[in-house]
Motif scaffolding. Structure first.
Motif, PDB file in Angstrom:
ATOM      1  N   TRP A 103     -26.222  19.013 -13.219  1.00 23.72           N
ATOM      2  CA  TRP A 103     -26.384  17.911 -12.265  1.00 23.72           C
ATOM      3  C   TRP A 103     -27.176  18.398 -11.065  1.00 23.72           C
ATOM      4  O   TRP A 103     -26.952  19.513 -10.601  1.00 23.72           O
ATOM      5  CB  TRP A 103     -24.990  17.440 -11.826  1.00 23.72           C
ATOM      6  CG  TRP A 103     -25.006  16.299 -10.849  1.00 23.72           C
ATOM      7  CD1 TRP A 103     -25.157  14.982 -11.148  1.00 23.72           C
ATOM      8  CD2 TRP A 103     -24.847  16.381  -9.423  1.00 23.72           C
ATOM      9  NE1 TRP A 103     -25.097  14.229  -9.998  1.00 23.72           N
ATOM     10  CE2 TRP A 103     -24.915  15.063  -8.923  1.00 23.72           C
ATOM     11  CE3 TRP A 103     -24.668  17.441  -8.518  1.00 23.72           C
ATOM     12  CZ2 TRP A 103     -24.793  14.757  -7.576  1.00 23.72           C
ATOM     13  CZ3 TRP A 103     -24.554  17.148  -7.168  1.00 23.72           C
ATOM     14  CH2 TRP A 103     -24.623  15.814  -6.710  1.00 23.72           C
ATOM     15  N   PRO A 104     -28.137  17.636 -10.577  1.00 22.05           N
ATOM     16  CA  PRO A 104     -28.552  16.287 -10.963  1.00 22.05           C
ATOM     17  C   PRO A 104     -29.781  16.268 -11.888  1.00 22.05           C
ATOM     18  O   PRO A 104     -30.623  15.377 -11.758  1.00 22.05           O
ATOM     19  CB  PRO A 104     -28.885  15.666  -9.609  1.00 22.05           C
ATOM     20  CG  PRO A 104     -29.470  16.823  -8.836  1.00 22.05           C
ATOM     21  CD  PRO A 104     -28.736  18.050  -9.289  1.00 22.05           C
ATOM     22  N   THR A 105     -29.899  17.239 -12.765  1.00 22.92           N
ATOM     23  CA  THR A 105     -30.932  17.405 -13.817  1.00 22.92           C
ATOM     24  C   THR A 105     -32.232  18.036 -13.321  1.00 22.92           C
ATOM     25  O   THR A 105     -33.178  18.173 -14.094  1.00 22.92           O
ATOM     26  CB  THR A 105     -31.262  16.092 -14.565  1.00 22.92           C
ATOM     27  OG1 THR A 105     -32.046  15.224 -13.730  1.00 22.92           O
ATOM     28  CG2 THR A 105     -29.987  15.402 -15.041  1.00 22.92           C
TER      29      THR A 105
ATOM     30  N   PRO B 273     -24.995   9.351  -7.751  1.00 23.43           N
ATOM     31  CA  PRO B 273     -24.191   9.165  -8.964  1.00 23.43           C
ATOM     32  C   PRO B 273     -24.105  10.425  -9.816  1.00 23.43           C
ATOM     33  O   PRO B 273     -24.987  11.286  -9.777  1.00 23.43           O
ATOM     34  CB  PRO B 273     -24.931   8.054  -9.713  1.00 23.43           C
ATOM     35  CG  PRO B 273     -26.332   8.092  -9.192  1.00 23.43           C
ATOM     36  CD  PRO B 273     -26.228   8.532  -7.766  1.00 23.43           C
ATOM     37  N   GLY B 274     -23.019  10.517 -10.575  1.00 27.55           N
ATOM     38  CA  GLY B 274     -22.864  11.593 -11.537  1.00 27.55           C
ATOM     39  C   GLY B 274     -22.299  12.880 -10.974  1.00 27.55           C
ATOM     40  O   GLY B 274     -22.216  13.880 -11.698  1.00 27.55           O
ATOM     41  N   TRP B 275     -21.889  12.859  -9.709  1.00 29.12           N
ATOM     42  CA  TRP B 275     -21.360  14.085  -9.081  1.00 29.12           C
ATOM     43  C   TRP B 275     -20.272  14.708  -9.958  1.00 29.12           C
ATOM     44  O   TRP B 275     -19.324  14.036 -10.365  1.00 29.12           O
ATOM     45  CB  TRP B 275     -20.805  13.736  -7.701  1.00 29.12           C
ATOM     46  CG  TRP B 275     -20.224  14.876  -6.938  1.00 29.12           C
ATOM     47  CD1 TRP B 275     -20.839  16.033  -6.582  1.00 29.12           C
ATOM     48  CD2 TRP B 275     -18.890  14.950  -6.397  1.00 29.12           C
ATOM     49  NE1 TRP B 275     -19.997  16.840  -5.849  1.00 29.12           N
ATOM     50  CE2 TRP B 275     -18.780  16.203  -5.728  1.00 29.12           C
ATOM     51  CE3 TRP B 275     -17.788  14.101  -6.414  1.00 29.12           C
ATOM     52  CZ2 TRP B 275     -17.616  16.610  -5.083  1.00 29.12           C
ATOM     53  CZ3 TRP B 275     -16.625  14.501  -5.768  1.00 29.12           C
ATOM     54  CH2 TRP B 275     -16.536  15.735  -5.119  1.00 29.12           C
ATOM     55  N   PRO B 276     -20.371  16.017 -10.260  1.00 28.73           N
ATOM     56  CA  PRO B 276     -19.420  16.642 -11.180  1.00 28.73           C
ATOM     57  C   PRO B 276     -18.087  17.024 -10.567  1.00 28.73           C
ATOM     58  O   PRO B 276     -17.216  17.556 -11.269  1.00 28.73           O
ATOM     59  CB  PRO B 276     -20.175  17.891 -11.645  1.00 28.73           C
ATOM     60  CG  PRO B 276     -21.067  18.228 -10.506  1.00 28.73           C
ATOM     61  CD  PRO B 276     -21.481  16.916  -9.910  1.00 28.73           C
TER      62      PRO B 276
END
Length: 349
Positions: free
Chosen positions: A225-227, A287-290
């Motif tokens: 994350w975040p790619t 968005p997508g925070w681990p």
């Protein structure tokens, strides 16, 4: 663009970097070198330079990748911030100065941690003004390690692309939150403060180099994350935690005195910085925070305190000053309070 000047300006080639250097005060004065931060240039320090006590000589270069420094000189981020610290040492040699007092703001303070580690003989003292954590900026675990080994979510990969686009355009307007003027007024000092020389300060911010290898720098794809992850070029990538090979290196040699000055309401270098993807993820803004176990908000102030405590344990002395009702730029926002702390430190070493 030629930046406005109210001090003395000249161009100096140190053999490593050809750049604009501002100065003020007697030629034989004790040298004080001012090191600016990101989105900045030597211009920001001019009034502070002119207020130095008698007997001191102020010197302020435009760092590599900023202001009127040679645009062909790039920051190799695989070395962390060593290109910038080596540039400062080379500048002193070019000026025939053996050692100087140093003042660093924000990224400039992060450069000074490295300077003290690598060129301690050049340092008489450090005054650190809202400095970046010695462990890097963003994507950093509480113990100082990088959240991901590839620097995902740090450096250029954490820079807002809309802001980077606005900065590169040179637009002086304020129509969107991402205009450089609005970023300065919202985050770099505490609203509603606006500097008297706002247009000159904006000129200096817009003079930041925005080539692909400068700001924000390159990015790399990542499985984390975040790619995307920090790349290999530019000062922001040089601040990625996985690029800092020895964060406490400055505590392992000579220990000149340090003065740490920060604003109580700093929104940039903070334990919950609005520019740290860990903090933004925790707030639901990215968005997508681990989660905090993987990518926590970086405790920047706590990390700096821990590093300075280690410095004291090694025999160094540290003064700490928190200026109330003040943001990320105390020398601009609260010059009286800043000078009181800074001048007392400087004149009693």
């Amino acid at each position: 663009m030629s930046l406005p000047v109210i001090t003395e300006a000249r161009r100096i080639d140190s053999g490593r970097l050809e750049t604009r250097v501002l100065s003020h005060g007697p030629e034989d004065g004790v040298p004080v070198v001012f090191v600016h931060g990101n989105l900045s240039a030597a211009t920001w320090f001019e009034e502070t330079m002119m207020r130095l006590p008698d007997g001191f000589r102020a010197i302020a270069p435009d760092l590599r990748a900023y202001g009127e420094a040679d645009p062909e000189a790039k920051v190799d981020a695989t070395r962390g911030l060593k290109d910038l610290s080596d540039d400062l040492a080379a500048l002193l040699a070019a000026l025939d100065i053996e050692a100087a007092h140093f003042v660093g703001h924000s990224l400039g303070g992060a450069v000074l941690w490295q300077l003290l580690a690598d060129h301690s003989g050049r340092v008489l003292s450090l005054t650190q003004v809202c400095p970046g954590s010695p462990f890097g900026f963003g994507g950093c675990l509480p113990d100082g390690g990088a959240a991901y080994p590839d620097g995902a979510g740090t450096g250029a990969s954490a820079v807002n692309p809309e802001f980077a686009k606005m900065l590169a355009s040179g637009d002086r307007g304020g129509e969107t939150p991402f205009h450089t003027r609005n970023i300065l007024n919202a985050f770099v000092w505490k609203p509603p403060f606006v500097p008297e020389r706002m247009e000159d300060i904006l000129d200096a911010a817009l003079a930041q180099h925005t080539d692909e290898q400068d700001y924000p720098g390159d990015v790399k794809p990542s499985d984390n994350w975040p790619t995307v992850a920090a790349g290999d070029w530019g000062p922001i990538n040089g601040m990625a935690p996985h690029r800092i090979d020895d964060p406490l290196g400055f505590t392992k040699g000579p220990t000149p005195p340090i003065c740490w000055i920060r604003g109580s309401d700093d929104a940039i270098v903070a334990d919950n910085s609005g520019f740290d993807l860990g903090a933004l993820g925790a707030a639901g803004a990215v968005p997508g925070w681990p989660g905090a176990e993987v990518f926590p908000p970086q405790p920047m102030i706590a990390q700096t305190e821990r590093a300075l405590s280690a410095y004291e344990a090694a025999g160094g002395t540290v003064q700490r000053h928190v200026i109330e009702d003040c943001g990320h730029s105390p020398y601009l926002e609260k010059p009286g309070a800043f000078d009181t702390a800074f001048h007392a430190f400087l004149t009693n070493i």
